[in-house]
Design an enzyme around this catalytic site. Structure first.
Site, PDB file in Angstrom:
ATOM      1  N   PHE A   1      60.556  -4.086 -61.751  1.00 45.82           N
ATOM      2  CA  PHE A   1      60.304  -3.068 -60.728  1.00 45.82           C
ATOM      3  C   PHE A   1      60.749  -1.664 -61.137  1.00 45.82           C
ATOM      4  O   PHE A   1      60.739  -0.747 -60.308  1.00 45.82           O
ATOM      5  CB  PHE A   1      60.993  -3.461 -59.417  1.00 45.82           C
ATOM      6  CG  PHE A   1      60.427  -4.708 -58.800  1.00 45.82           C
ATOM      7  CD1 PHE A   1      59.203  -4.693 -58.151  1.00 45.82           C
ATOM      8  CD2 PHE A   1      61.094  -5.917 -58.907  1.00 45.82           C
ATOM      9  CE1 PHE A   1      58.655  -5.850 -57.597  1.00 45.82           C
ATOM     10  CE2 PHE A   1      60.564  -7.086 -58.361  1.00 45.82           C
ATOM     11  CZ  PHE A   1      59.339  -7.054 -57.706  1.00 45.82           C
TER      12      PHE A   1
ATOM     13  N   CYS B   1      50.618   1.759 -63.806  1.00 42.60           N
ATOM     14  CA  CYS B   1      50.736   0.562 -62.956  1.00 42.60           C
ATOM     15  C   CYS B   1      49.915   0.577 -61.666  1.00 42.60           C
ATOM     16  O   CYS B   1      49.205  -0.397 -61.386  1.00 42.60           O
ATOM     17  CB  CYS B   1      52.198   0.335 -62.604  1.00 42.60           C
ATOM     18  SG  CYS B   1      53.186  -0.083 -64.043  1.00 42.60           S
TER      19      CYS B   1
ATOM     20  N   GLY C   1      56.997  -7.544 -76.991  1.00 46.21           N
ATOM     21  CA  GLY C   1      56.518  -6.291 -76.391  1.00 46.21           C
ATOM     22  C   GLY C   1      57.656  -5.297 -76.295  1.00 46.21           C
ATOM     23  O   GLY C   1      58.580  -5.479 -75.496  1.00 46.21           O
TER      24      GLY C   1
ATOM     25  N   ARG D   1      52.170  20.095 -56.872  1.00 46.37           N
ATOM     26  CA  ARG D   1      53.321  19.221 -56.562  1.00 46.37           C
ATOM     27  C   ARG D   1      54.217  19.788 -55.477  1.00 46.37           C
ATOM     28  O   ARG D   1      55.278  19.224 -55.203  1.00 46.37           O
ATOM     29  CB  ARG D   1      54.134  18.983 -57.827  1.00 46.37           C
ATOM     30  CG  ARG D   1      53.383  18.214 -58.902  1.00 46.37           C
ATOM     31  CD  ARG D   1      53.198  16.771 -58.513  1.00 46.37           C
ATOM     32  NE  ARG D   1      52.621  16.006 -59.600  1.00 46.37           N
ATOM     33  CZ  ARG D   1      52.698  14.688 -59.698  1.00 46.37           C
ATOM     34  NH1 ARG D   1      53.296  13.980 -58.765  1.00 46.37           N
ATOM     35  NH2 ARG D   1      52.131  14.060 -60.696  1.00 46.37           N
TER      36      ARG D   1
ATOM     37  N   GLY E   1      47.726  13.310 -56.477  1.00 47.93           N
ATOM     38  CA  GLY E   1      47.302  11.917 -56.650  1.00 47.93           C
ATOM     39  C   GLY E   1      48.297  11.182 -57.523  1.00 47.93           C
ATOM     40  O   GLY E   1      48.970  11.784 -58.353  1.00 47.93           O
TER      41      GLY E   1
HETATM   42  P1  NAD Z   1      53.285  -0.946 -73.283  1.00 48.50           P
HETATM   43  O1  NAD Z   1      51.881  -0.812 -73.658  1.00 48.50           O
HETATM   44  O2  NAD Z   1      54.191   0.244 -73.321  1.00 48.50           O
HETATM   45  O3  NAD Z   1      53.988  -2.046 -74.232  1.00 48.50           O
HETATM   46  C1  NAD Z   1      53.442  -3.307 -74.505  1.00 48.50           C
HETATM   47  C2  NAD Z   1      53.741  -3.642 -75.955  1.00 48.50           C
HETATM   48  O4  NAD Z   1      53.397  -5.010 -76.192  1.00 48.50           O
HETATM   49  C3  NAD Z   1      52.926  -2.826 -76.973  1.00 48.50           C
HETATM   50  O5  NAD Z   1      53.819  -2.111 -77.810  1.00 48.50           O
HETATM   51  C4  NAD Z   1      52.130  -3.896 -77.758  1.00 48.50           C
HETATM   52  O6  NAD Z   1      52.007  -3.587 -79.134  1.00 48.50           O
HETATM   53  C5  NAD Z   1      52.997  -5.112 -77.548  1.00 48.50           C
HETATM   54  N1  NAD Z   1      52.338  -6.406 -77.754  1.00 48.50           N
HETATM   55  C6  NAD Z   1      51.123  -6.822 -77.300  1.00 48.50           C
HETATM   56  N2  NAD Z   1      50.924  -8.107 -77.655  1.00 48.50           N
HETATM   57  C7  NAD Z   1      52.026  -8.508 -78.339  1.00 48.50           C
HETATM   58  C8  NAD Z   1      52.423  -9.735 -78.941  1.00 48.50           C
HETATM   59  N3  NAD Z   1      51.649 -10.819 -78.887  1.00 48.50           N
HETATM   60  N4  NAD Z   1      53.616  -9.786 -79.571  1.00 48.50           N
HETATM   61  C9  NAD Z   1      54.421  -8.698 -79.631  1.00 48.50           C
HETATM   62  N5  NAD Z   1      54.105  -7.519 -79.051  1.00 48.50           N
HETATM   63  C10 NAD Z   1      52.933  -7.418 -78.404  1.00 48.50           C
HETATM   64  O7  NAD Z   1      53.328  -1.594 -71.838  1.00 48.50           O
HETATM   65  P2  NAD Z   1      54.455  -1.452 -70.715  1.00 48.50           P
HETATM   66  O8  NAD Z   1      54.287  -0.182 -69.978  1.00 48.50           O
HETATM   67  O9  NAD Z   1      55.778  -1.774 -71.317  1.00 48.50           O
HETATM   68  O10 NAD Z   1      54.025  -2.613 -69.718  1.00 48.50           O
HETATM   69  C11 NAD Z   1      54.209  -3.967 -70.043  1.00 48.50           C
HETATM   70  C12 NAD Z   1      53.966  -4.808 -68.808  1.00 48.50           C
HETATM   71  O11 NAD Z   1      54.947  -4.494 -67.813  1.00 48.50           O
HETATM   72  C13 NAD Z   1      52.611  -4.586 -68.139  1.00 48.50           C
HETATM   73  O12 NAD Z   1      52.159  -5.803 -67.614  1.00 48.50           O
HETATM   74  C14 NAD Z   1      52.943  -3.623 -67.013  1.00 48.50           C
HETATM   75  O13 NAD Z   1      52.043  -3.738 -65.944  1.00 48.50           O
HETATM   76  C15 NAD Z   1      54.309  -4.089 -66.599  1.00 48.50           C
HETATM   77  N6  NAD Z   1      55.150  -3.057 -65.965  1.00 48.50           N
HETATM   78  C16 NAD Z   1      55.159  -1.788 -66.459  1.00 48.50           C
HETATM   79  C17 NAD Z   1      55.989  -0.843 -65.886  1.00 48.50           C
HETATM   80  C18 NAD Z   1      56.039   0.578 -66.408  1.00 48.50           C
HETATM   81  O14 NAD Z   1      56.654   1.419 -65.767  1.00 48.50           O
HETATM   82  N7  NAD Z   1      55.429   0.887 -67.529  1.00 48.50           N
HETATM   83  C19 NAD Z   1      56.822  -1.190 -64.818  1.00 48.50           C
HETATM   84  C20 NAD Z   1      56.786  -2.498 -64.353  1.00 48.50           C
HETATM   85  C21 NAD Z   1      55.947  -3.427 -64.935  1.00 48.50           C
HETATM   86  C1  UDX Z   2      55.723   2.372 -60.261  1.00 49.54           C
HETATM   87  C2  UDX Z   2      56.646   1.689 -59.256  1.00 49.54           C
HETATM   88  O1  UDX Z   2      57.378   2.693 -58.535  1.00 49.54           O
HETATM   89  C3  UDX Z   2      57.604   0.754 -59.967  1.00 49.54           C
HETATM   90  O2  UDX Z   2      58.399   0.049 -59.025  1.00 49.54           O
HETATM   91  C4  UDX Z   2      56.785  -0.231 -60.785  1.00 49.54           C
HETATM   92  O3  UDX Z   2      57.657  -1.111 -61.479  1.00 49.54           O
HETATM   93  C5  UDX Z   2      55.880   0.494 -61.753  1.00 49.54           C
HETATM   94  O4  UDX Z   2      55.025   1.398 -61.031  1.00 49.54           O
HETATM   95  P1  UDX Z   2      55.942   4.424 -61.933  1.00 49.54           P
HETATM   96  O5  UDX Z   2      54.467   4.354 -61.967  1.00 49.54           O
HETATM   97  O6  UDX Z   2      56.702   4.436 -63.211  1.00 49.54           O
HETATM   98  O7  UDX Z   2      56.528   3.188 -61.099  1.00 49.54           O
HETATM   99  O8  UDX Z   2      56.407   5.729 -61.127  1.00 49.54           O
HETATM  100  P2  UDX Z   2      56.424   6.105 -59.562  1.00 49.54           P
HETATM  101  O9  UDX Z   2      57.671   6.843 -59.294  1.00 49.54           O
HETATM  102  O10 UDX Z   2      56.135   4.969 -58.694  1.00 49.54           O
HETATM  103  O11 UDX Z   2      55.234   7.171 -59.462  1.00 49.54           O
HETATM  104  C6  UDX Z   2      53.884   6.790 -59.623  1.00 49.54           C
HETATM  105  C7  UDX Z   2      52.988   7.963 -59.311  1.00 49.54           C
HETATM  106  O12 UDX Z   2      53.030   8.283 -57.915  1.00 49.54           O
HETATM  107  C8  UDX Z   2      53.368   9.258 -60.040  1.00 49.54           C
HETATM  108  O13 UDX Z   2      52.208   9.919 -60.467  1.00 49.54           O
HETATM  109  C9  UDX Z   2      54.098  10.056 -58.986  1.00 49.54           C
HETATM  110  O14 UDX Z   2      54.056  11.446 -59.211  1.00 49.54           O
HETATM  111  C10 UDX Z   2      53.309   9.668 -57.741  1.00 49.54           C
HETATM  112  N1  UDX Z   2      54.060   9.833 -56.490  1.00 49.54           N
HETATM  113  C11 UDX Z   2      55.203   9.128 -56.272  1.00 49.54           C
HETATM  114  C12 UDX Z   2      53.573  10.680 -55.508  1.00 49.54           C
HETATM  115  O15 UDX Z   2      52.526  11.306 -55.687  1.00 49.54           O
HETATM  116  N2  UDX Z   2      54.271  10.797 -54.347  1.00 49.54           N
HETATM  117  C13 UDX Z   2      55.411  10.104 -54.080  1.00 49.54           C
HETATM  118  O16 UDX Z   2      55.974  10.269 -52.998  1.00 49.54           O
HETATM  119  C14 UDX Z   2      55.894   9.247 -55.091  1.00 49.54           C
END
Ligand code: NAD
Ligand code: UDX
Length: 479
Positions: free
Chosen positions: A161, A275, A10, A442, A270
């Site tokens: 996180f 996530c 991923g 905002r 909102g």
């Molecule tokens: P994303 O969609 O950006 O990336 C996931 C990638 O995995 C995609 O590119 C997809 O093609 C690939 N994939 C799927 N199946 C696969 C496989 N079998 N082998 C290889 N690649 C594969 O997702 P993301 O935002 O990186 O989130 C990933 C996970 O992390 C989710 O569970 C999410 O909830 C969690 N997470 C995300 C964030 C964030 O800020 N985006 C923060 C913390 C946790």
């Molecule tokens: C969140 C968590 O913060 C992070 O720890 C987790 O790993 C992934 O989910 P992210 O969604 O990337 O991160 O951004 P975040 O800064 O949490 O903001 C989420 C949403 O809440 C945004 O739309 C932001 O604008 C909104 N937000 C945030 C508010 O409306 N008010 C605030 O005070 C903070």
């Protein structure tokens, strides 16, 4: 075992930045980030990375080709790795059992089956994706049922996180790293191996070790608590607008109580992002499955309030514009779900834009980092509209704020990009239709200054004298 090679399945918003920072901090470990998507890997290997994240380009430039590799060669990467991160997407199910709430684990299952098919030596498999509690058991079942002779697995939970827009700082200066594993000698050894990787730059005292299920639940709980704070302050923003209190002053006053703390109290249109909603829905589904309807209803309200806030804001825009936006030109400033990212997943701007389009508005959208195709993808998909052709006719994407606002009846600010604070609003006012309306979703603009220029201004959680009197005159439907 000493970890010499890491594979990450991923290459998304988590896998890419996380492994780039591991490669930066652990120069002796070879880190290979794999994805099924050839296009994504091509972008990671190009000058223009697939995601915008401050500081990421620099880290990738330092490590790529040294000990950081982006590859579609999943077979080789799994085979040679000592430790494998599963960082694949875990979206909300859209069909079948648990539709709309449960996490769809098909990509996690797919990744586990790939590992089971390919691995010929012992592996530590680390769940980095956000998953429902007990997902590690599913991975374990798949691996152990398909294991070749002599291959052993340890499964760890190590949720991520990081927040988008600050991912590199969040990873380099992580307040905590959480690792959950089995309470067996092998499980504890695997935890130590992963700790050793992080201890290259994270102080040991900041690494929390728990059992697997606590680790999985803590990730859902952390996001639920954060989202709950936003819904709480947003609920009060509605009270502020009705009473003359100012939500920023309320946030400042309550945030000085160290038990409450000042962060995450910004009222907004909102929360968005990939996530919060997904993970709360996941928690709600877990509660329902455990026959805890009161607990499920408690967390459901956090999501409901968020929907309310998005629609409440859009309704205010329409009502202020004399209760019709049909054929009106409206400039949307910002489309990403927060500043410093090009990510649009669950962005509140989608809900605002779609509602305005439904009401017949013509939208002129500008975002510093979201590209044309991405905005169109969000607004024309079946969840956003039943008439994609109409959307295409009524949306124009701009490459500057100044061109988006020319001739507009109103500006709706959806994302808190810093550059919006620096715009020349007198210049903007001069090229807009009159009366000129500004809706600051905002709370980042200088409202007194805008009012003195001549704008009618509305924002979140604060009643601004002039705009509210105009709104009351203009709309027959205001409560
Ligand atoms: P994303 O969609 O950006 O990336 C996931 C990638 O995995 C995609 O590119 C997809 O093609 C690939 N994939 C799927 N199946 C696969 C496989 N079998 N082998 C290889 N690649 C594969 O997702 P993301 O935002 O990186 O989130 C990933 C996970 O992390 C989710 O569970 C999410 O909830 C969690 N997470 C995300 C964030 C964030 O800020 N985006 C923060 C913390 C946790
Ligand atoms: C969140 C968590 O913060 C992070 O720890 C987790 O790993 C992934 O989910 P992210 O969604 O990337 O991160 O951004 P975040 O800064 O949490 O903001 C989420 C949403 O809440 C945004 O739309 C932001 O604008 C909104 N937000 C945030 C508010 O409306 N008010 C605030 O005070 C903070």
């Amino acid at each position: 075992m000493v970890i010499e090679k890491i594979c990450c399945l991923g290459a998304g918003y988590v896998g890419g930045p996380t492994c780039s920072v591991i490669a930066l901090k652990c120069p002796n470990i070879k880190v290979t980030v794999c994805d099924k998507s050839e296009e994504r890997i091509r972008q990671w290997n190009s000058e223009k990375l697939p995601i915008y994240e401050p500081g990421l380009d620099d880290v990738v430039r330092q490590c790529r080709g040294r000990n950081l590799f982006f590859s579609t060669d999943i077979v080789n990467s799994i085979q040679e790795a000592d430790l494998i991160f599963i960082s694949v997407n875990t979206p909300t199910k859209t069909i079948g059992n648990g539709k709309g709430r449960a996490a769809d684990l098909k990509f996690v299952e797919g990744a586990a089956r790939m590992i089971a098919d390919i691995a010929t030596s012992n592996k530590i498999v680390v769940e980095k994706s956000t998953v429902p509690v007990k997902a590690a058991e599913i991975i374990m079942k798949i691996l152990r049922a398909n294991t070749g002779p002599g291959v052993q697995y340890q499964i760890l939970s190590n949720p991520e996180f990081l927040a988008e827009g600050t991912a590199i700082v969040d990873l380099v200066e992580a307040e905590r790293v959480l690792i959950g594993g089995e309470d067996t000698p092998e499980g504890q050894r695997a935890i130590q191996e992963l700790c050793w990787v992080y201890e290259h730059w994270i102080p040991a005292k900041n690494i929390i070790k728990t059992n697997t299920w606590s680790s999985e639940l803590s990730k859902l709980a952390a996001n639920a608590f954060l989202a709950q704070r936003i819904s709480s302050i947003n609920s009060l923003s509605a009270v502020c607008e009705g009473t003359g209190a100012d939500v920023s002053e309320v946030a400042r006053a309550i945030g000085r109580d160290s038990r409450i703390g000042p962060k995450f109290l910004e009222a907004s249109i909102g929360f968005g992002g990939s996530c919060f909603q997904k993970d709360i829905l996941n928690l709600i589904y877990l509660c329902e499955s455990l026959h805890l309807p009161e607990v499920a209803a408690y967390w459901q309200q956090v999501v409901n309030l968020n929907e309310y806030q998005k629609t409440r804001f859009t309704r205010k825009v329409i009502e202020a514009l004399f209760n019709t936006v049909s054929d009106k030109k409206i400039a949307i400033l910002g489309f990403s779900f927060k500043k410093n990212t090009g990510d649009t997943r669950e962005s509140p701007a989608i809900c605002v834009s779609s509602t305005l389009l439904d009401e017949g508005a013509k939208l002129h959208i500008y975002d510093p980092k979201v590209e044309y195709e991405q905005i169109m993808y969000e607004l024309t998909n079946p969840y956003a509209t039943s008439d994609p052709e109409k959307v295409k006719r009524n949306v124009e994407i701009h490459d500057s704020a100044y061109s988006a606002v020319a001739g507009a009846h109103a500006i709706v600010l959806c994302t808190e990009w810093d550059e919006f604070k620096e715009l020349d609003y007198k210049r903007i006012y001069d090229v807009m239709m009159k009366p000129a309306y500004m809706f600051d979703g905002r709370k980042i603009l200088d409202h007194d200054k805008l009012l003195s220029i001549g704008f009618h201004v509305q924002t979140i959680g604060k009643k601004l004298g002039r705009a509210s009197s105009i709104r009351a005159q203009g709309s027959q439907t205001m409560p």
